[in-house]
Design an enzyme around this catalytic site. Structure first.
Site, PDB file in Angstrom:
ATOM      1  CB  SER A 128      33.905  29.299  39.513  1.00 16.09           C
ATOM      2  OG  SER A 128      33.727  27.947  39.905  1.00 16.09           O
ATOM      3  CD  GLU A 161      35.702  36.849  40.280  1.00 16.47           C
ATOM      4  OE1 GLU A 161      35.378  37.255  41.411  1.00 16.47           O
ATOM      5  OE2 GLU A 161      35.795  35.636  39.997  1.00 16.47           O
TER       6      GLU A 161
END
Length: 513
Positions: A128, A161
């Site tokens: 992340s 993403e």
């Protein structure tokens, strides 16, 4: 009930998922549902089997609810198995890592996996906040590794993403993008920058709210109420930090700040550092910005409007934002409005600044500060569920109470805060927009992917760039310029992306040809 239909051929037929925690389980579940054969590996004994049991229980519940057929559940189960060791992942054409967020451990893992799998195998990290480029740095084939960042819970948070490191092959990103769509997710493309899109764009909401509290402008509950009711956020920043917990959110604040070499826009707060040190981290421990009783936040009541025997006349500064709308609002509330060039000696004086504080306006306009109150008119009054007033250090209590009572006469909620450049909503929202604009300037992602990722990943009422277009880029610029004047802090310097589009009257989503 969902029909039993053959699935489309998945882009990756055989997938290895490393890590049996919440993220790994969610990724494995979605990969199976996309039609892949999935091997789940975890270094802890029994963890992979426990993860498979948890996924099976989810499918069982879906069958009970009529959302999945027995046939499909049974087919899913044939496609999911525990890998006894890393060597069992050799046949996979995609490996997704979802383990502890430590770069040294991820680097060692991928070096081991690379030696076991075929040269064309795609390697994906669910990191992340760590650098994809750095994770791939020691690999023989760094072009095969990309970021594939999901959000928790994976089956419900339908955005992912796809992150290209410096050496990542474009083909790898194209494959992962297509595979995310087979999950039923929305892929967004990000460059390998700290926080990627969502964690980067989310910096302004919590950090600016913390600055508001640190300046004693308002307490936690008031800030949360204002941002929910004025701008439509589902959760206030302190409710959100209690939900995610400071042992998760504060390290991310520090990490992104340090990775950007102490960029002032991302500056963390001593408030969260202290609370983390003291273990007051949020809902999961029963105490955070709020205390929790049986899981329910104990939020102090919204202070009622004061009872005032008689209201003074009201005079509005000629420099007030949305001055005609403010006049109409006062008329609707039954106020006695003064229209002379200067206020009478008994009038309540109203200013409606963008970015400036009440003190500065009172001084510049030579107003009687003891009778001067600010009102936030950044948005149309009809578009919000709460009005926000600001006193200054000299405001008399009777004038404060009169203003509160006046603006609460039609039943709309009113919050009274202390003096601040930009009140609460102006400064928080302008910070969010400014950070998003600078992400576009840096080429972190496209404007459309930015707004899409933030609305899906953070649940904002609209994307940051759409917020800027709604408020008006020139208004956002005015807020930022004035806040920089009030505070002297480079944190508020406007992004070139925002300045140029504001100057030319363009949408913040406009890209150069």
């Amino acid at each position: 009930m969902q029909p039993f239909l053959p699935l489309a051929q998945p882009i990756f037929q055989t997938v290895g998922v490393i890590g049996g925690g919440a993220m790994g389980r969610g990724i494995a579940q979605m990969a199976v549902q996309a039609g892949s054969d999935v091997f789940l590996l975890d270094s802890q004994p029994g963890a992979a089997q426990a993860a498979i049991a948890a996924i099976t229980a989810i499918w069982d519940r879906l069958v009970t609810k009529g959302k999945l057929t027995d046939e499909m559940r049974n087919l899913h189960l044939t496609r999911l198995s525990a890998a006894p060791d890393a060597a069992a992942l050799a046949p996979c054409n995609l490996i997704i890592e979802a383990i502890v967020e430590r770069i040294d451990i991820k680097q060692r893992l991928f070096s081991e996996i690379e030696s076991l799998v075929a040269p064309g195998t795609v390697l994906a990290t669910n990191t992340s906040s760590l650098s994809v480029t750095a994770i791939a740095a020691n690999l023989q084939r760094p072009a095969q590794l990309a970021g594939f960042h999901f959000f928790n819970p994976v089956p419900l948070m339908r955005v992912v993403e796809v992150v290209a490191g410096l050496k990542t092959s474009p083909v790898v990103c194209e494959q992962l993008t297509g595979y995310a769509r087979q999950f039923g997710h929305t892929p967004v493309a990000a460059q390998d920058t700290p926080g990627f899109i969502v964690n980067h764009a989310g910096r302004g909401y919590g950090t600016e709210a913390l600055r508001v509290v640190s300046e004693r402008i308002a307490d936690f509950a008031t800030v949360d109420r204002i941002l929910r009711d004025q701008m439509g956020f589902k959760l206030g920043p302190f409710e959100l930090m209690d939900l995610t917990a400071l042992d998760v959110s504060h390290p991310v604040m520090e990490s992104i700040y340090r990775q950007y070499f102490d960029e002032p826009r991302y500056r963390p707060s001593v408030i969260t550092a202290q609370r983390l040190a003291g273990g007051v981290i949020g809902k999961k421990v029963g105490e955070g910005f709020y205390s929790y009783l049986e899981g329910a936040a104990q939020i102090p009541e919204d202070p009622p409007a004061p009872v005032v025997k008689s209201l003074p006349p009201v005079w509005v500064s000629p420099k007030a934002a949305r001055r005609s709308e403010l006049y109409q609002l006062l008329k609707d509330l039954g106020a006695h409005i003064e229209t002379a060039a200067t206020p009478s000696s008994t009038a309540l004086i109203l200013v409606a600044p963008l970015g400036l504080d009440v003190t500065t306006l009172a001084a510049v306009e030579r107003l009687d500060a003891t009778r001067t109150i600010g009102i936030d008119m950044m948005l149309e009054d009809t578009a919000t569920r709460r009005r926000v007033l600001a006193t200054n250090p000299a405001t008399r209590p009777d004038m404060r109470d009169a203003a509160h009572a006046l603006f609460a006469q039609d039943g709309k909620a009113v919050s009274v805060v202390r003096d601040s450049g930009g009140f609460v909503t102006q400064r928080v929202v302008a910070t969010i927009i400014n950070i998003a604009a600078d992400m576009c300037q840096q080429g972190v992602c496209s404007p459309s992917d930015l707004d899409l990722a933030v609305t899906l990943g953070l649940g904002y009422p609209m994307g940051p760039l759409a917020m800027g277009d709604r408020i008006g880029p020139t208004n956002v610029l005015e807020i930022l310029f004035n806040m920089q004047t009030v505070y002297g802090d480079p944190r508020y310097r406007p992004s070139p992306w925002l300045r140029r589009r504001g100057a030319l009257g363009l949408s913040l989503s406009h890209e150069e040809a």
